[in-house]
Design a protein around this motif. Structure first.
Motif, PDB file in Angstrom:
ATOM      1  N   GLY A 129       0.796  -1.220   0.000  1.00 34.56           N
ATOM      2  CA  GLY A 129       0.000   0.000   0.000  1.00 34.56           C
ATOM      3  C   GLY A 129       0.828   1.269   0.000  1.00 34.56           C
ATOM      4  N   TYR A 130       2.172   1.132  -0.112  1.00 36.24           N
ATOM      5  CA  TYR A 130       3.034   2.316  -0.095  1.00 36.24           C
ATOM      6  C   TYR A 130       2.823   3.156  -1.345  1.00 36.24           C
ATOM      7  N   GLY A 131       2.650   2.464  -2.485  1.00 36.75           N
ATOM      8  CA  GLY A 131       2.318   3.155  -3.724  1.00 36.75           C
ATOM      9  C   GLY A 131       3.524   3.672  -4.481  1.00 36.75           C
ATOM     10  N   ILE A 132       3.262   4.158  -5.683  1.00 38.51           N
ATOM     11  CA  ILE A 132       4.305   4.710  -6.545  1.00 38.51           C
ATOM     12  C   ILE A 132       3.787   5.982  -7.208  1.00 38.51           C
ATOM     13  N   SER A 133       4.714   6.809  -7.657  1.00 38.16           N
ATOM     14  CA  SER A 133       4.367   8.015  -8.403  1.00 38.16           C
ATOM     15  C   SER A 133       4.724   7.793  -9.868  1.00 38.16           C
ATOM     16  N   PHE A 134       3.729   7.799 -10.736  1.00 38.93           N
ATOM     17  CA  PHE A 134       3.992   7.554 -12.150  1.00 38.93           C
ATOM     18  C   PHE A 134       4.807   8.686 -12.775  1.00 38.93           C
ATOM     19  N   TYR A 135       4.619   9.904 -12.252  1.00 39.51           N
ATOM     20  CA  TYR A 135       5.433  11.019 -12.744  1.00 39.51           C
ATOM     21  C   TYR A 135       6.907  10.805 -12.401  1.00 39.51           C
ATOM     22  N   ALA A 136       7.171  10.413 -11.153  1.00 41.72           N
ATOM     23  CA  ALA A 136       8.554  10.173 -10.739  1.00 41.72           C
ATOM     24  C   ALA A 136       9.174   9.006 -11.499  1.00 41.72           C
ATOM     25  N   LEU A 137       8.350   7.994 -11.834  1.00 41.05           N
ATOM     26  CA  LEU A 137       8.858   6.821 -12.554  1.00 41.05           C
ATOM     27  C   LEU A 137       9.397   7.165 -13.936  1.00 41.05           C
ATOM     28  N   LEU A 138       8.992   8.300 -14.485  1.00 43.71           N
ATOM     29  CA  LEU A 138       9.490   8.708 -15.802  1.00 43.71           C
ATOM     30  C   LEU A 138      11.009   8.903 -15.772  1.00 43.71           C
ATOM     31  N   TYR A 139      11.545   9.202 -14.594  1.00 47.61           N
ATOM     32  CA  TYR A 139      12.986   9.425 -14.464  1.00 47.61           C
ATOM     33  C   TYR A 139      13.755   8.131 -14.209  1.00 47.61           C
ATOM     34  N   LEU A 140      13.045   7.047 -13.925  1.00 45.01           N
ATOM     35  CA  LEU A 140      13.708   5.794 -13.568  1.00 45.01           C
ATOM     36  C   LEU A 140      14.580   5.232 -14.697  1.00 45.01           C
ATOM     37  N   HIS A 201      30.027  12.822  -1.971  1.00 45.59           N
ATOM     38  CA  HIS A 201      29.383  13.052  -3.260  1.00 45.59           C
ATOM     39  C   HIS A 201      30.333  12.833  -4.435  1.00 45.59           C
ATOM     40  N   LEU A 202      31.626  12.656  -4.153  1.00 47.09           N
ATOM     41  CA  LEU A 202      32.556  12.241  -5.201  1.00 47.09           C
ATOM     42  C   LEU A 202      32.400  10.759  -5.513  1.00 47.09           C
ATOM     43  N   ASN A 203      31.762  10.035  -4.598  1.00 52.61           N
ATOM     44  CA  ASN A 203      31.430   8.631  -4.808  1.00 52.61           C
ATOM     45  C   ASN A 203      30.354   8.563  -5.896  1.00 52.61           C
ATOM     46  N   PRO A 204      30.625   7.962  -7.045  1.00 55.61           N
ATOM     47  CA  PRO A 204      29.639   7.973  -8.138  1.00 55.61           C
ATOM     48  C   PRO A 204      28.331   7.273  -7.819  1.00 55.61           C
ATOM     49  N   MET A 205      28.335   6.378  -6.812  1.00 55.01           N
ATOM     50  CA  MET A 205      27.095   5.691  -6.459  1.00 55.01           C
ATOM     51  C   MET A 205      26.199   6.519  -5.547  1.00 55.01           C
ATOM     52  N   THR A 206      26.738   7.550  -4.915  1.00 53.13           N
ATOM     53  CA  THR A 206      25.933   8.360  -3.998  1.00 53.13           C
ATOM     54  C   THR A 206      24.773   9.059  -4.708  1.00 53.13           C
ATOM     55  N   PRO A 207      25.005   9.839  -5.779  1.00 52.56           N
ATOM     56  CA  PRO A 207      23.860  10.476  -6.448  1.00 52.56           C
ATOM     57  C   PRO A 207      22.905   9.473  -7.087  1.00 52.56           C
ATOM     58  N   ILE A 208      23.411   8.319  -7.494  1.00 56.71           N
ATOM     59  CA  ILE A 208      22.550   7.299  -8.098  1.00 56.71           C
ATOM     60  C   ILE A 208      21.594   6.728  -7.057  1.00 56.71           C
ATOM     61  N   VAL A 209      22.117   6.388  -5.882  1.00 56.97           N
ATOM     62  CA  VAL A 209      21.266   5.862  -4.801  1.00 56.97           C
ATOM     63  C   VAL A 209      20.252   6.915  -4.369  1.00 56.97           C
ATOM     64  N   ILE A 210      20.693   8.172  -4.253  1.00 56.76           N
ATOM     65  CA  ILE A 210      19.778   9.254  -3.867  1.00 56.76           C
ATOM     66  C   ILE A 210      18.659   9.392  -4.886  1.00 56.76           C
ATOM     67  N   ALA A 211      18.993   9.289  -6.178  1.00 61.28           N
ATOM     68  CA  ALA A 211      17.980   9.413  -7.226  1.00 61.28           C
ATOM     69  C   ALA A 211      16.972   8.269  -7.171  1.00 61.28           C
ATOM     70  N   TYR A 212      17.451   7.037  -7.001  1.00 58.91           N
ATOM     71  CA  TYR A 212      16.540   5.891  -6.871  1.00 58.91           C
ATOM     72  C   TYR A 212      15.593   6.100  -5.690  1.00 58.91           C
ATOM     73  N   ARG A 213      16.142   6.575  -4.588  1.00 57.82           N
ATOM     74  CA  ARG A 213      15.324   6.751  -3.380  1.00 57.82           C
ATOM     75  C   ARG A 213      14.311   7.886  -3.561  1.00 57.82           C
ATOM     76  N   LYS A 219       8.844   9.287  -3.706  1.00 49.79           N
ATOM     77  CA  LYS A 219       7.852   9.447  -4.778  1.00 49.79           C
ATOM     78  C   LYS A 219       7.864  10.861  -5.359  1.00 49.79           C
ATOM     79  N   GLN A 220       9.075  11.317  -5.679  1.00 46.84           N
ATOM     80  CA  GLN A 220       9.239  12.636  -6.276  1.00 46.84           C
ATOM     81  C   GLN A 220      10.334  12.582  -7.333  1.00 46.84           C
ATOM     82  N   ALA A 221      10.311  13.546  -8.234  1.00 49.04           N
ATOM     83  CA  ALA A 221      11.352  13.611  -9.264  1.00 49.04           C
ATOM     84  C   ALA A 221      12.685  13.946  -8.612  1.00 49.04           C
ATOM     85  N   PRO A 222      13.750  13.279  -8.993  1.00 47.30           N
ATOM     86  CA  PRO A 222      15.062  13.617  -8.417  1.00 47.30           C
ATOM     87  C   PRO A 222      15.491  15.016  -8.833  1.00 47.30           C
TER      88      PRO A 222
END
Length: 256
Positions: A129-140, A201-213, A219-222
Motif C-alpha cells: 500500500g506504499y504506492g508509486i508516483s507515475f510522474y517520478a517513474l518517468l525518471y527511472l 558526493h565524489l562517490n559515483p554511487m551516492t547520487p545514483i542511490v539518492i535518485a533511486y530513493r 515518490k518525487q522527481a530527483p
C-alpha cells in the motif's frame, strides 16, 4: 572500437543468454534466486537496522530495498565483473573478437537481472500500500541508464587490471564491502557529517542511490543537480574504463 563491437552484437546477445541461463543452473530454486536473494538481504538488514541498531526511519524496509537492488547490481560489476576476462581466457586465447564484448555481455546480463529484481520492488511497493508516483517513474529509465554506464566502466577497469594483478580479485571483495558503507544505502545522506559530504558526493554511487530513493521512496522527481552529477560521473568512469581497457587488452594473451 564501438563500431567493431556493434559488428559482434550477436556474440554479445549469445553471451548474455548463456550467462542468464547458467547463472543458477543446477540449483533447486533456479532463476527464482533472482527474486529471493534481494528479499533475503532486505530482511537481514531490516532486522539489524530497524530492530537492533534502530535508524528511526519510517518503513525502513522500503527505504532500504529501493537502494539495495541497484547496489547489488553495482557490487556484482565491481567484484564478479573483475574476473570476466580470466573466466573466458580460453576464448580469448583461441579466437579473435573485440575483448570489450566480454565485459559488455556480463554487465548487460547483470543489468537484466537487476530489472527482474525490480519486479519484486514494485510488488512490495504496491502490495504494502506504499504506492508509486507515475510522474517520478518517468525518471527511472534515465537513472538506470546512468548506472549501467557506471557499472560498465567499473567492470572494464576491474577486469582489465585483474588480468595483470590477480590479487585484485580478492582486494575488490574488501573494497566492495567498504564502498557500500561509504554509500547511503542503509542510511540517509543527512547522517553524513557536514565536513565530509563533499567527499561522499565524489562517490559515483551516492547520487545514483539518492535518485533511486527520490523516485521510489519519496515518490518525487530527483533533483536536476543529482541527475546531472550522476550522469557526469557515470560518463567519466565509462570513458576512462574504455581507454584503460583498450590500452591494457594488448597484453591479455601474454598475461593469460
Amino acid at each position: 572500437m564501438l563500431i567493431e563491437v556493434y559488428k559482434y552484437r550477436q556474440m554479445v546477445f549469445s553471451l548474455v543468454r548463456k550467462d542468464l541461463r547458467g547463472r543458477y543452473k543446477g540449483s533447486v530454486l533456479g532463476f527464482l534466486w533472482t527474486f529471493v536473494n534481494p528479499l533475503l538481504q532486505m530482511c537481514i538488514y531490516t532486522v539489524v537496522f530497524s530492530t537492533i541498531m534502530r535508524m528511526g526511519i519510517d518503513k525502513f524496509y522500503i527505504f532500504l530495498f529501493v537502494a539495495l537492488v541497484p547496489w547489488l547490481f553495482f557490487s556484482s560489476c565491481l567484484q564478479s565483473g573483475a574476473t570476466v576476462i580470466l573466466q573466458n581466457q580460453d576464448l580469448v586465447k583461441k579466437i579473435y573478437f573485440p575483448r570489450l564484448v566480454l565485459p559488455i555481455a556480463y554487465v548487460t546480463s547483470s543489468f537484466v537481472n537487476m530489472l527482474l529484481s525490480f519486479l519484486v520492488v514494485f510488488a512490495v511497493l504496491i502490495f504494502t500500500g506504499y504506492g508509486i508516483s507515475f510522474y517520478a517513474l518517468l525518471y527511472l529509465p534515465l537513472i538506470m541508464l546512468v548506472e549501467y554506464l557506471l557499472g560498465l566502466g567499473i567492470t572494464l577497469i576491474a577486469s582489465a587490471c585483474t588480468v595483470y594483478l590477480r590479487d585484485l580479485e580478492h582486494i575488490l571483495g574488501i573494497v566492495g564491502m567498504a564502498w557500500m558503507y561509504l554509500t547511503p544505502v542503509i542510511y540517509p545522506p543527512e547522517m553524513i557529517p557536514e565536513q565530509y559530504r563533499f567527499f561522499f558526493h565524489l562517490n559515483p554511487m551516492t547520487p545514483i542511490v539518492i535518485a533511486y530513493r527520490d523516485i521510489l521512496y519519496y515518490k518525487q522527481a530527483p533533483q536536476l543537480q543529482t541527475l546531472g552529477l550522476a550522469a557526469v560521473l557515470g560518463i567519466l568512469v565509462v570513458l576512462f574504463g574504455c581507454l584503460l581497457f583498450n590500452k591494457l587488452q594488448k597484453g591479455f594473451i601474454e598475461e593469460l
